[in-house]
Design an enzyme around this catalytic site. Structure first.
Site, PDB file in Angstrom:
ATOM      1  N   LYS A 213       0.865  -1.185   0.000  1.00  0.00           N
ATOM      2  CA  LYS A 213       0.000   0.000   0.000  1.00  0.00           C
ATOM      3  C   LYS A 213       0.896   1.228   0.000  1.00  0.00           C
ATOM      4  O   LYS A 213       1.623   1.479   0.953  1.00  0.00           O
ATOM      5  CB  LYS A 213      -0.936   0.030   1.206  1.00  0.00           C
ATOM      6  CG  LYS A 213      -1.917   1.196   1.107  1.00  0.00           C
ATOM      7  CD  LYS A 213      -2.820   1.322   2.288  1.00  0.00           C
ATOM      8  CE  LYS A 213      -3.863   2.405   2.036  1.00  0.00           C
ATOM      9  NZ  LYS A 213      -3.311   3.669   1.499  1.00  0.00           N
ATOM     10  N   ARG A 233      -7.869  10.466  -8.274  1.00  0.00           N
ATOM     11  CA  ARG A 233      -8.905   9.665  -7.625  1.00  0.00           C
ATOM     12  C   ARG A 233     -10.261  10.365  -7.674  1.00  0.00           C
ATOM     13  O   ARG A 233     -11.298   9.727  -7.813  1.00  0.00           O
ATOM     14  CB  ARG A 233      -8.524   9.386  -6.172  1.00  0.00           C
ATOM     15  CG  ARG A 233      -9.680   8.789  -5.389  1.00  0.00           C
ATOM     16  CD  ARG A 233      -9.318   8.468  -3.969  1.00  0.00           C
ATOM     17  NE  ARG A 233     -10.517   8.287  -3.171  1.00  0.00           N
ATOM     18  CZ  ARG A 233     -10.549   7.730  -1.980  1.00  0.00           C
ATOM     19  NH1 ARG A 233      -9.445   7.299  -1.436  1.00  0.00           N
ATOM     20  NH2 ARG A 233     -11.670   7.607  -1.320  1.00  0.00           N
ATOM     21  N   GLU A 262      -0.658   4.316  -8.666  1.00  0.00           N
ATOM     22  CA  GLU A 262      -0.254   5.411  -7.782  1.00  0.00           C
ATOM     23  C   GLU A 262       0.942   6.135  -8.387  1.00  0.00           C
ATOM     24  O   GLU A 262       1.814   5.526  -9.006  1.00  0.00           O
ATOM     25  CB  GLU A 262       0.150   4.872  -6.402  1.00  0.00           C
ATOM     26  CG  GLU A 262      -0.945   4.174  -5.650  1.00  0.00           C
ATOM     27  CD  GLU A 262      -1.613   5.066  -4.615  1.00  0.00           C
ATOM     28  OE1 GLU A 262      -1.025   6.102  -4.263  1.00  0.00           O
ATOM     29  OE2 GLU A 262      -2.710   4.715  -4.174  1.00  0.00           O
ATOM     30  N   PHE A 302      -1.382  -1.150 -10.425  1.00  0.00           N
ATOM     31  CA  PHE A 302      -1.805  -2.407  -9.810  1.00  0.00           C
ATOM     32  C   PHE A 302      -3.036  -3.019 -10.467  1.00  0.00           C
ATOM     33  O   PHE A 302      -3.454  -4.108 -10.079  1.00  0.00           O
ATOM     34  CB  PHE A 302      -2.070  -2.217  -8.311  1.00  0.00           C
ATOM     35  CG  PHE A 302      -2.956  -1.052  -7.966  1.00  0.00           C
ATOM     36  CD1 PHE A 302      -4.317  -1.084  -8.201  1.00  0.00           C
ATOM     37  CD2 PHE A 302      -2.404   0.093  -7.401  1.00  0.00           C
ATOM     38  CE1 PHE A 302      -5.124  -0.011  -7.882  1.00  0.00           C
ATOM     39  CE2 PHE A 302      -3.215   1.185  -7.083  1.00  0.00           C
ATOM     40  CZ  PHE A 302      -4.577   1.124  -7.321  1.00  0.00           C
ATOM     41  N   ARG A 374     -16.226  -2.507  -1.439  1.00  0.00           N
ATOM     42  CA  ARG A 374     -17.087  -3.679  -1.481  1.00  0.00           C
ATOM     43  C   ARG A 374     -16.574  -4.692  -0.465  1.00  0.00           C
ATOM     44  O   ARG A 374     -15.385  -5.032  -0.444  1.00  0.00           O
ATOM     45  CB  ARG A 374     -17.088  -4.309  -2.873  1.00  0.00           C
ATOM     46  CG  ARG A 374     -17.386  -3.323  -3.993  1.00  0.00           C
ATOM     47  CD  ARG A 374     -18.793  -3.515  -4.503  1.00  0.00           C
ATOM     48  NE  ARG A 374     -19.779  -2.964  -3.619  1.00  0.00           N
ATOM     49  CZ  ARG A 374     -20.151  -1.689  -3.632  1.00  0.00           C
ATOM     50  NH1 ARG A 374     -19.584  -0.838  -4.449  1.00  0.00           N
ATOM     51  NH2 ARG A 374     -21.089  -1.256  -2.815  1.00  0.00           N
ATOM     52  N   LYS A 380      -7.320  -3.122   3.414  1.00  0.00           N
ATOM     53  CA  LYS A 380      -6.032  -2.473   3.644  1.00  0.00           C
ATOM     54  C   LYS A 380      -5.593  -2.676   5.084  1.00  0.00           C
ATOM     55  O   LYS A 380      -6.403  -2.639   6.007  1.00  0.00           O
ATOM     56  CB  LYS A 380      -6.099  -0.985   3.302  1.00  0.00           C
ATOM     57  CG  LYS A 380      -7.139  -0.197   4.081  1.00  0.00           C
ATOM     58  CD  LYS A 380      -7.233   1.237   3.575  1.00  0.00           C
ATOM     59  CE  LYS A 380      -8.355   1.995   4.285  1.00  0.00           C
ATOM     60  NZ  LYS A 380      -8.528   3.364   3.759  1.00  0.00           N
TER      61      LYS A 380
END
EC number: 6.5.1.1
Length: 533
Positions: A213, A233, A262, A302, A374, A380
């Site tokens: 992450k 985002r 990212e 990713f 979801r 995370k």
């Protein structure tokens, strides 16, 4: 529609505990919106303004309240108030501050007390509806008589929720059929829920992969022929800010692709810069070429949502990863392991932290790509940082927290100056029992109050978890907590033993030390920036 009708429904929904009741109340309101009111109403109900942030603070709200008494009979419409917000947003140049204050005062002069309270919370970004957006989707589906899954997918693909809601309410299921993934138009991103640790994530997802992450800026890159566009985002265009990412994506040996990843800036020693430093590349006004030389970015992707004419959204995560590997070299992909044992998962998590990253994200190998958070798809896990801080004040809650002191003002001890320094506010981490107890206890310590806030003697200590620190001219110490939440109260610890501002500044300075070492005597000073989540 009258603003008072929307405010009444907003208050009612916030006070309801059952999801089905919230959906019913919202659906009834949605059916009453005119086409012109759909975006305004949906945005307000979910705590947003289509005009964006208007730069108004508590002192401006207080001034507007004092300027004239409220009205008793509601008459303001959604269109009336929205026009004022547009006027405020457009004010610029010399005298703009006065124009904004005058416009707000004029609006407040036409508003009831409840409407004033609603506008103040909406404009301050403090209109909390207990994560209303997922409920709103189901409410729109009920009002429009369309399947919720179809509506969620259309919102994800269109990016503009208001456009989809309008189509659903006016045209039903037929109106949703026109929404599909379009190259060069952003897709709403898939997000992760939180898990306490990697073992918990492993047990919840079972067949999963782990990825590092990264504390960077989420980017979505689209390629259609030679044209490349990059979005944030929040779905805003950032193409001009990231020329190196544009070059990388344009050079890929594919005709069309949509990548999710990212953008990060790295220090010479290979460690990532803090989020705030990376965000300097995304400021409102900047010289992209100069910033690129000073602070180069790397993109680590990713996920892939589209590849050479084929949409991959409905493919399981394992297949999308296989497609990603065909397109991108390892150096452009986020580190990942699949089907780890508990020991391997712990080691991978530790490795991510050792490289200066936030933690890991566990991803179901079977999950399709779906916007939002979801359950049972992405989880995370981050390293928890905590400080022991003191409660300085608390704001009265709204909705189901009405009558309870909810939003805590928390601060650290300043031995040099004496007293305590405000570091931030949080309403997270407190259940109903804690809220009831802290309301009673804080009122016992009250030393003053204003319309929304009770100020208390600094005696109650809380252990606060947070994701990071950011420079902030809005706070007296120049530093503010990011994503603070209460872990527990500390009745065993006196306020004289809590974390100090020296400790806080040391944490912040440590995060920025790499930048200082690299730039040496370079000119400093950065603007206040916010994590995009």
């Amino acid at each position: 529609m009258l603003v008072s009708d929307l405010v009444a429904t907003s208050e009612r929904v916030a006070a309801l505990s059952r999801r089905v009741e919230k959906i019913g109340a919202l659906a009834a309101l949605l059916r009453r919106f005119s086409p012109a009111e759909v975006q305004i109403g949906v945005d307000w109900l979910t705590g947003r303004l289509r005009q964006g942030r208007l730069g108004l603070g508590p002192s401006v709200f207080a001034e507007a309240r004092r300027a004239s008494p409220s009205v008793a009979q509601p008459a303001l419409t959604l269109g009336d108030a929205d026009a004022v917000f547009t006027e405020i947003a457009r004010a610029s140049g010399p005298g703009a501050g006065g124009e904004r204050r005058a416009a707000l005062a004029g609006l407040f002069a036409r508003a009831t007390d409840l409407e004033r309270d609603f506008f103040a919370r909406l404009l301050a970004g403090e209109l909390r509806q207990e994560r209303l957006e997922p409920v709103m989707v189901d409410a729109v589906a009920r009002a429009a008589r369309v399947p919720p899954a179809s509506l969620r997918r259309a919102v994800m693909l269109a990016g503009d929720a208001a456009e989809v809601v309008k189509a659903a309410l006016l045209e039903g299921a037929l109106g949703l059929q026109r929404f599909s993934l379009q190259l060069l138009r952003p897709v709403q991103p898939m997000l992760a829920q939180s898990a306490d640790d990697v073992v918990t994530a492993l047990s919840e997802l079972r067949a999963m992969a782990l990825e590092w992450k990264l504390d960077g800026v989420r980017v979505q890159a689209h390629k259609a022929g030679d044209e490349v566009r990059v979005f944030s985002r929040g779905l805003g265009p950032v193409t001009k800010a990231v020329p190196e990412i544009v070059e990388i994506v344009r050079a890929l040996p594919v005709r069309s692709v949509v990548l999710d990843g990212e953008a990060l800036a790295f220090r010479p020693d290979g460690a990532p810069h803090p989020f705030q430093v990376t965000m300097r590349r995304f400021g409102r006004a900047h010289d992209a070429a100069a910033l690129r030389a000073e602070l180069p970015l790397r993109a680590l992707f990713f996920d892939v949502l589209h590849l050479d004419g084929e949409d991959l959204l409905d493919r399981p995560g394992s297949e999308r990863t296989a497609a990603l590997r065909q397109v991108l070299d390892r150096s452009l992909r986020v580190p990942r392991i699949e089907l780890p044992t508990a020991a391997e998962a712990e080691a991978f998590f530790a490795d991510a932290l050792a490289h200066g990253h936030e933690g890991v994200i566990a991803k179901s190998l079977a999950a399709p790509y779906e916007a939002g958070r979801r359950r049972g798809t992405w989880l995370k896990v981050k390293r928890a940082r905590t400080l022991d801080l003191v409660v300085l004040a608390a704001e009265w809650g709204t909705g189901r927290r009405r009558g309870l002191l909810s939003n805590l003002h928390i601060g650290a001890r300043d031995p040099a100056a004496g007293g305590f320094v405000l570091l931030g506010k949080t309403f997270k981490g407190m259940n109903d029992e804690v809220l009831a107890w802290q309301t009673q206890r804080l009122l016992e310590l009250e030393i003053g109050r204003d319309a929304d806030t009770v100020y208390v003697r600094p005696e109650i200590v809380v252990e606060v978890a947070f994701d990071g620190l950011q420079s902030s001219p809005r706070y007296p110490g120049g530093v503010a907590l990011r994503s603070a939440r209460v872990k527990r109260y500390r009745p065993d610890k006196p306020a004289g033993e809590i974390s100090t501002m020296d400790e806080v500044r040391a944490i912040h300075a440590g995060a920025l030390a790499g930048e200082a070492a690299e730039k040496g005597q370079a000119e400093g000073g950065g603007e206040e920036l916010e994590d995009d989540g």
